[in-house]
Design a protein around this motif. Structure first.
Motif, PDB file in Angstrom:
ATOM      1  N   VAL A 163      -4.859 -19.728  30.527  1.00 15.76           N
ATOM      2  CA  VAL A 163      -4.432 -20.919  29.798  1.00 15.76           C
ATOM      3  C   VAL A 163      -4.206 -22.037  30.806  1.00 15.76           C
ATOM      4  CG1 VAL A 163      -2.682 -21.941  28.287  1.00 15.76           C
ATOM      5  CG2 VAL A 163      -3.319 -19.530  27.990  1.00 15.76           C
ATOM      6  N   SER A 164      -4.682 -23.230  30.504  1.00 14.43           N
ATOM      7  CA  SER A 164      -4.504 -24.358  31.417  1.00 14.43           C
ATOM      8  C   SER A 164      -3.061 -24.849  31.428  1.00 14.43           C
ATOM      9  CB  SER A 164      -5.432 -25.510  31.025  1.00 14.43           C
ATOM     10  OG  SER A 164      -6.766 -25.222  31.360  1.00 14.43           O
ATOM     11  N   TRP A 188      -4.170 -33.965  36.958  1.00 17.24           N
ATOM     12  CA  TRP A 188      -3.504 -34.956  36.124  1.00 17.24           C
ATOM     13  C   TRP A 188      -3.742 -36.356  36.676  1.00 17.24           C
ATOM     14  CZ3 TRP A 188      -2.389 -32.728  31.836  1.00 17.24           C
ATOM     15  CH2 TRP A 188      -1.964 -31.402  31.810  1.00 17.24           C
ATOM     16  N   PRO A 189      -4.011 -37.335  35.820  1.00 12.07           N
ATOM     17  CA  PRO A 189      -4.261 -38.714  36.281  1.00 12.07           C
ATOM     18  C   PRO A 189      -2.954 -39.468  36.536  1.00 12.07           C
ATOM     19  CG  PRO A 189      -4.425 -38.620  33.904  1.00 12.07           C
ATOM     20  CD  PRO A 189      -4.157 -37.202  34.365  1.00 12.07           C
ATOM     21  N   GLY A 242      -8.776 -30.041  30.252  1.00 10.91           N
ATOM     22  CA  GLY A 242      -7.766 -31.073  30.274  1.00 10.91           C
ATOM     23  C   GLY A 242      -7.834 -31.919  31.535  1.00 10.91           C
ATOM     24  N   PRO A 243      -7.131 -33.042  31.515  1.00  9.57           N
ATOM     25  CA  PRO A 243      -6.347 -33.539  30.383  1.00  9.57           C
ATOM     26  C   PRO A 243      -7.240 -34.052  29.259  1.00  9.57           C
ATOM     27  CG  PRO A 243      -6.431 -35.182  32.099  1.00  9.57           C
ATOM     28  CD  PRO A 243      -7.112 -33.966  32.665  1.00  9.57           C
ATOM     29  N   SER A 244      -6.638 -34.275  28.075  1.00 13.28           N
ATOM     30  CA  SER A 244      -7.407 -34.844  26.965  1.00 13.28           C
ATOM     31  C   SER A 244      -7.976 -36.195  27.378  1.00 13.28           C
ATOM     32  CB  SER A 244      -6.516 -35.005  25.733  1.00 13.28           C
ATOM     33  OG  SER A 244      -6.132 -33.735  25.235  1.00 13.28           O
ATOM     34  N   SER A 289     -19.693 -28.194  30.616  1.00 13.66           N
ATOM     35  CA  SER A 289     -18.606 -27.291  30.249  1.00 13.66           C
ATOM     36  C   SER A 289     -17.286 -27.873  30.701  1.00 13.66           C
ATOM     37  CB  SER A 289     -18.813 -25.915  30.885  1.00 13.66           C
ATOM     38  OG  SER A 289     -18.856 -26.042  32.295  1.00 13.66           O
ATOM     39  N   SER A 290     -16.194 -27.476  30.025  1.00 16.67           N
ATOM     40  CA  SER A 290     -14.862 -27.964  30.390  1.00 16.67           C
ATOM     41  C   SER A 290     -14.394 -27.258  31.643  1.00 16.67           C
ATOM     42  CB  SER A 290     -13.884 -27.699  29.233  1.00 16.67           C
ATOM     43  OG  SER A 290     -13.803 -26.324  28.994  1.00 16.67           O
TER      44      SER A 290
END
Length: 307
Positions: free
Chosen positions: A35-36, A113-114, A290-292, A305-306
């Protein structure tokens, strides 16, 4: 003719034999292995007989009574759990039922994360002394709301609170007026002032009141420590204690509190852990990646792919 005593002896032998060859439980478990960071994930257990399961995760223990699924002739207990956005070490989920414990390892996957650089009114970066009592009151009341543990009312997929896209994704570190602050613990969604804001799931209104940073904010309890929040509203359509349906309007979007313009700040906490709510808009939810993505990013091609 078989005598009663002989019949009883034969029955005992058959029962003893079956007790050795049949399993004590026909339980089936569903727990993701990866899980991320900053994601919520469902976990469940099914069995052919009634039971109450004990889920132990990250220091908290929650009892869940199984519900019967007539079409499958099985009983199921499910729960929504979460990994923090800074999770690094493997976590163990323990599920107990019928006096048996089953352990599952969940591996966290890193997310890049940005960072968001924003300009807001100075009073929201360095609050004046007269605002400090309200800020402390807000903190206590929100903490108490996040500690709520009630019966499950959430169900996947989650309903979208407003139709607009993402302007600021969950998890990005915020820099207000040049000063770094904590990561973004919600998702900012585009919408004009006065847009109806809908409940993500059925639940009970825990708070519906003005707060210093969030402006007019609603917190909904969906059970098992799953709490959604809707901030910066221009108006309330519910009050504390109300029971709401999934998709019911709880308020109108606005620009109250610490904002750069009208939008909805949509938050989701799972047992006190803030998570990215957007992956829960589909069933099954997206557990990795992620992130969205926001409206300002180039969307990935279908073949990519993610992470």
């Amino acid at each position: 003719m078989i005598l009663p005593r002989t019949f009883a002896f034969l029955f005992l032998c058959v029962f003893t034999f079956l007790s050795f060859i049949l399993p004590a439980s026909a339980a089936e478990f569903s727990v993701p292995g990866r899980v991320s960071q900053g994601h919520a994930f469902p976990a469940s257990v099914q069995d052919i007989r009634p039971f109450t399961a004990q889920f132990r995760w990250r220091g908290e223990s929650i009892r869940v009574k199984a519900v019967k699924y007539p079409s499958k002739r099985r009983w199921k207990a499910d729960i929504l759990l979460a990994l923090p956005l800074d999770a690094k070490a493997d976590e163990v989920l323990s599920i107990s039922l019928h006096d048996e414990q089953h352990d599952f390892v969940v591996k966290p996957l890193g997310v890049r994360w940005p960072e968001s650089v924003l300009k807001v009114a100075p009073r929201y970066v360095a609050p004046p002394p007269e605002a400090l009592p309200q800020i402390e009151r807000d903190r206590r009341r929100i903490r108490r709301a996040l500690d709520s543990r009630t019966m499950k009312r959430w169900s996947l997929p989650m309903a979208r609170p407003v139709p607009g896209g993402i302007t600021s994704a969950f998890g990005g570190r915020r820099v207000f007026n040049g000063q770094p602050r904590a990561p973004h613990k919600g998702t900012d969604m585009r919408c004009a002032e006065g847009t109806p804001v809908k409940a993500a799931w059925a639940g009970t209104v825990l708070l519906a009141e003005p707060t210093y940073f969030g402006g007019n904010t609603v917190h909904l309890d969906h059970g098992q420590g799953v709490i959604s929040s809707y901030a910066h509203l221009s108006a309330f359509d519910v009050k504390a204690g109300d029971s709401v349906r999934k998709g019911q309007v709880v308020g109108r979007s606005g620009a109250t509190g610490r904002v750069t313009g009208p939008h909805l700040h949509f938050g989701l906490h799972v047992q006190g852990v803030p998570v990215d709510a957007m992956p829960l808009l589909t069933s099954p939810p997206a557990l990795t990646g992620g992130p969205s993505r926001t409206l300002y990013e180039r969307q990935p091609s279908a073949s990519r792919s993610s992470r």
